[in-house]
Design an enzyme around this catalytic site. Structure first.
Site, PDB file in Angstrom:
ATOM      1  CG  ASN A   1      69.096  32.377   5.250  1.00 55.66           C
ATOM      2  OD1 ASN A   1      68.597  31.878   6.256  1.00 55.66           O
ATOM      3  ND2 ASN A   1      69.905  31.713   4.459  1.00 55.66           N
TER       4      ASN A   1
ATOM      5  CG  HIS B   1      70.738  31.721  11.782  1.00 57.43           C
ATOM      6  ND1 HIS B   1      71.279  30.489  12.079  1.00 57.43           N
ATOM      7  CD2 HIS B   1      71.483  32.229  10.780  1.00 57.43           C
ATOM      8  CE1 HIS B   1      72.329  30.277  11.300  1.00 57.43           C
ATOM      9  NE2 HIS B   1      72.471  31.325  10.495  1.00 57.43           N
TER      10      HIS B   1
ATOM     11  CG  HIS C   1      71.060  25.815   3.700  1.00 59.60           C
ATOM     12  ND1 HIS C   1      72.388  26.087   3.932  1.00 59.60           N
ATOM     13  CD2 HIS C   1      71.040  24.579   3.139  1.00 59.60           C
ATOM     14  CE1 HIS C   1      73.132  25.079   3.525  1.00 59.60           C
ATOM     15  NE2 HIS C   1      72.338  24.147   3.052  1.00 59.60           N
TER      16      HIS C   1
ATOM     17  NE  ARG D   1      73.986  22.722   7.396  1.00 61.21           N
ATOM     18  CZ  ARG D   1      75.092  23.346   6.979  1.00 61.21           C
ATOM     19  NH1 ARG D   1      75.080  24.639   6.721  1.00 61.21           N
ATOM     20  NH2 ARG D   1      76.212  22.680   6.856  1.00 61.21           N
TER      21      ARG D   1
ATOM     22  NE  ARG E   1      74.125  22.470  10.994  1.00 58.33           N
ATOM     23  CZ  ARG E   1      75.373  22.816  10.680  1.00 58.33           C
ATOM     24  NH1 ARG E   1      75.757  24.069  10.764  1.00 58.33           N
ATOM     25  NH2 ARG E   1      76.245  21.909  10.294  1.00 58.33           N
TER      26      ARG E   1
ATOM     27  CD  GLU F   1      70.918  29.710   1.090  1.00 61.56           C
ATOM     28  OE1 GLU F   1      71.035  30.937   0.972  1.00 61.56           O
ATOM     29  OE2 GLU F   1      71.352  29.084   2.075  1.00 61.56           O
TER      30      GLU F   1
ATOM     31  CB  THR G   1      77.465  27.886   3.419  1.00 61.28           C
ATOM     32  OG1 THR G   1      76.140  27.538   3.816  1.00 61.28           O
ATOM     33  CG2 THR G   1      77.811  27.197   2.123  1.00 61.28           C
TER      34      THR G   1
ATOM     35  CD  GLU H   1      73.597  33.887  -2.595  1.00 61.91           C
ATOM     36  OE1 GLU H   1      72.532  33.348  -2.959  1.00 61.91           O
ATOM     37  OE2 GLU H   1      73.863  34.129  -1.409  1.00 61.91           O
TER      38      GLU H   1
ATOM     39  CG  HIS I   1      78.168  33.424   3.868  1.00 64.66           C
ATOM     40  ND1 HIS I   1      79.049  33.578   4.888  1.00 64.66           N
ATOM     41  CD2 HIS I   1      77.524  32.258   4.107  1.00 64.66           C
ATOM     42  CE1 HIS I   1      78.960  32.544   5.698  1.00 64.66           C
ATOM     43  NE2 HIS I   1      78.038  31.733   5.253  1.00 64.66           N
ATOM     44  N   GLY I   2      77.496  36.649   5.356  1.00 65.12           N
ATOM     45  CA  GLY I   2      78.236  37.509   6.278  1.00 65.12           C
ATOM     46  C   GLY I   2      77.934  38.993   6.116  1.00 65.12           C
TER      47      GLY I   2
ATOM     48  N   GLY J   1      70.993  36.802   6.177  1.00 64.79           N
ATOM     49  CA  GLY J   1      70.282  36.093   7.231  1.00 64.79           C
ATOM     50  C   GLY J   1      70.674  36.489   8.632  1.00 64.79           C
ATOM     51  CG  HIS J   2      74.082  35.479  12.044  1.00 60.74           C
ATOM     52  ND1 HIS J   2      74.796  36.440  12.724  1.00 60.74           N
ATOM     53  CD2 HIS J   2      73.815  34.498  12.938  1.00 60.74           C
ATOM     54  CE1 HIS J   2      74.972  36.040  13.961  1.00 60.74           C
ATOM     55  NE2 HIS J   2      74.388  34.864  14.122  1.00 60.74           N
TER      56      HIS J   2
HETATM   57  N1  PXP Z   1      73.634  32.954   0.799  1.00 55.30           N
HETATM   58  C1  PXP Z   1      73.942  31.640   0.933  1.00 55.30           C
HETATM   59  C2  PXP Z   1      74.099  30.831  -0.317  1.00 55.30           C
HETATM   60  C3  PXP Z   1      74.093  31.055   2.200  1.00 55.30           C
HETATM   61  O1  PXP Z   1      74.414  29.748   2.295  1.00 55.30           O
HETATM   62  C4  PXP Z   1      73.876  31.846   3.345  1.00 55.30           C
HETATM   63  C5  PXP Z   1      73.986  31.222   4.698  1.00 55.30           C
HETATM   64  O2  PXP Z   1      73.033  30.238   4.837  1.00 55.30           O
HETATM   65  C6  PXP Z   1      73.530  33.195   3.165  1.00 55.30           C
HETATM   66  C7  PXP Z   1      73.438  33.725   1.886  1.00 55.30           C
HETATM   67  C8  PXP Z   1      73.253  34.098   4.319  1.00 55.30           C
HETATM   68  O3  PXP Z   1      74.387  34.284   5.078  1.00 55.30           O
HETATM   69  P1  PXP Z   1      74.310  35.096   6.435  1.00 55.30           P
HETATM   70  O4  PXP Z   1      73.429  34.323   7.356  1.00 55.30           O
HETATM   71  O5  PXP Z   1      75.719  35.166   6.875  1.00 55.30           O
HETATM   72  O6  PXP Z   1      73.722  36.440   6.099  1.00 55.30           O
END
Ligand code: PXP
Length: 243
Positions: A7, A10, A43, A45, A49, A70, A101, A151, A191-192, A213-214
Site C-alpha cells: 500500500n 503514505h 486507497h 479517500r 488526503r 480500496e 481506517t 480482508e 492493517h498495522g 503500507g505504513h
Molecule cells: N488494508 C486495508 C483495507 C487498509 O485500509 C489499509 C490502510 O489503508 C491497509 C491494509 C494497510 O494498513 P497499514 O498502512 O497499517 O499497513
C-alpha cells in the site's frame, strides 16, 4: 504463503504535506514491483488526503502486477472504480476524521448498500473484497452477498503489541480465516502489520494475501522502497522459524 500487496498511500501523504509533485506514488509503485510486490494497493479517500485521481489513472497504466483499489461504498467511488477497472476493489469503511481506517466494514448492518456495490463491481468485471473484522457474522454475510474475498482487519492484533490480548486477537484471525476459507471466500489480511508482527499472520495457512503500507513506507525512508519491499516479501515467503 501469502502474496504481498504494498500500500503506497503514505508516499502520497508525504507529497500532499507540501502539495507538490514529490515523492511520486507512481515511482513508488515501480520500485515496489522491483522489490517483489505482487500487488499495488491504494486507497482513494473521499477527502483525497493522499492518493489523487491522477495517481490512480497513471497507476492503472503503469502497474504491471495486480492493482487493488480500496474505497468507500459510495456512488462516487463505485463510479470511479467501474470506469478504472482495477483487478480488485476492497470496500472499506471511511470516516473523515479518522487517522486511518479504524474498524472493519459493517456488512451486516449495511447489507443492501454493500450487496448492491458488490453486484455493480462484479458486473463491471472487478473482483470484490470486503475489509471486515474477523467476526463470524460479518464473514457469513460477506459470503451471502457474493463477495470474492474478505480482508480480515489485523488492527486489533497489531495494537495489542506484546500484551496477552495479541494471542486472543490472533486466535480470532485464525478462526475467522478458517471459516471464510471453508465458505469458499479468499482470505486476505491487513492493517498495522509490521516487520515485527507479521510472522504469526503469515503462518495462518488460509491467508492468501497481505496488504501492508505504513511499515513498508516507513522503512523505505531509510533503505529505499525496493529493499523495504524485498525484506517484507522475504518474511512472507520464508517466515522465521518455519521448517
Ligand atoms: N488494508 C486495508 C483495507 C487498509 O485500509 C489499509 C490502510 O489503508 C491497509 C491494509 C494497510 O494498513 P497499514 O498502512 O497499517 O499497513
Amino acid at each position: 504463503m501469502p502474496t504481498l500487496g504494498v500500500n503506497i498511500d503514505h508516499v502520497a501523504t508525504l507529497r500532499q504535506a507540501r502539495q507538490t509533485t514529490e515523492p511520486d506514488p507512481v515511482w513508488a509503485a515501480a520500485a515496489a514491483e522491483l522489490g517483489g510486490a505482487d500487488q499495488i494497493t491504494v486507497h482513494l479517500r473521499e477527502d483525497r488526503r493522499h492518493i489523487q485521481d491522477r495517481d490512480l489513472h497513471l497507476l492503472k497504466q503503469t502497474v504491471n502486477v495486480r492493482l487493488n483499489l480500496e474505497c468507500a461504498c459510495v456512488d462516487e467511488m463505485l463510479a470511479i472504480a467501474c470506469e478504472l477497472k482495477p483487478h480488485q476493489v476492497c470496500l472499506v469503511p471511511e470516516k473523515r476524521t479518522e487517522v486511518t481506517t479504524e474498524g472493519g466494514l459493517d456488512v451486516l448492518g449495511n447489507q443492501s448498500k454493500v450487496g448492491d456495490a458488490i453486484k455493480q463491481l462484479t458486473e463491471a468485471g472487478i473482483f470484490v473484497s470486503l475489509f471486515i473484522d474477523p467476526a463470524d457474522d460479518q464473514i457469513n454475510i460477506s459470503k451471502e452477498l457474493a463477495a470474492g474475498a474478505v480482508e480480515l482487519h489485523t488492527g486489533a492484533y497489531a495494537e495489542a503489541g506484546y500484551s496477552p490480548t495479541a494471542k486472543t486477537e490472533l486466535t480470532k484471525l485464525a478462526n475467522g480465516s478458517k471459516l471464510a476459507k471453508s465458505l469458499g471466500l479468499r482470505v486476505d489480511a491487513g492493517h498495522g502489520l509490521t516487520y515485527k508482527n507479521v510472522t504469526p499472520i503469515v503462518r495462518i495457512r488460509e491467508i492468501e494475501e497481505l496488504n501492508i503500507g505504513h511499515s513498508i513506507v516507513s522503512r523505505s525512508v531509510f533503505v529505499g522502497m525496493q529493499q523495504a519491499v524485498r525484506e517484507m516479501k522475504e518474511l512472507c515467503l520464508r517466515p522465521p522459524g518455519a521448517s
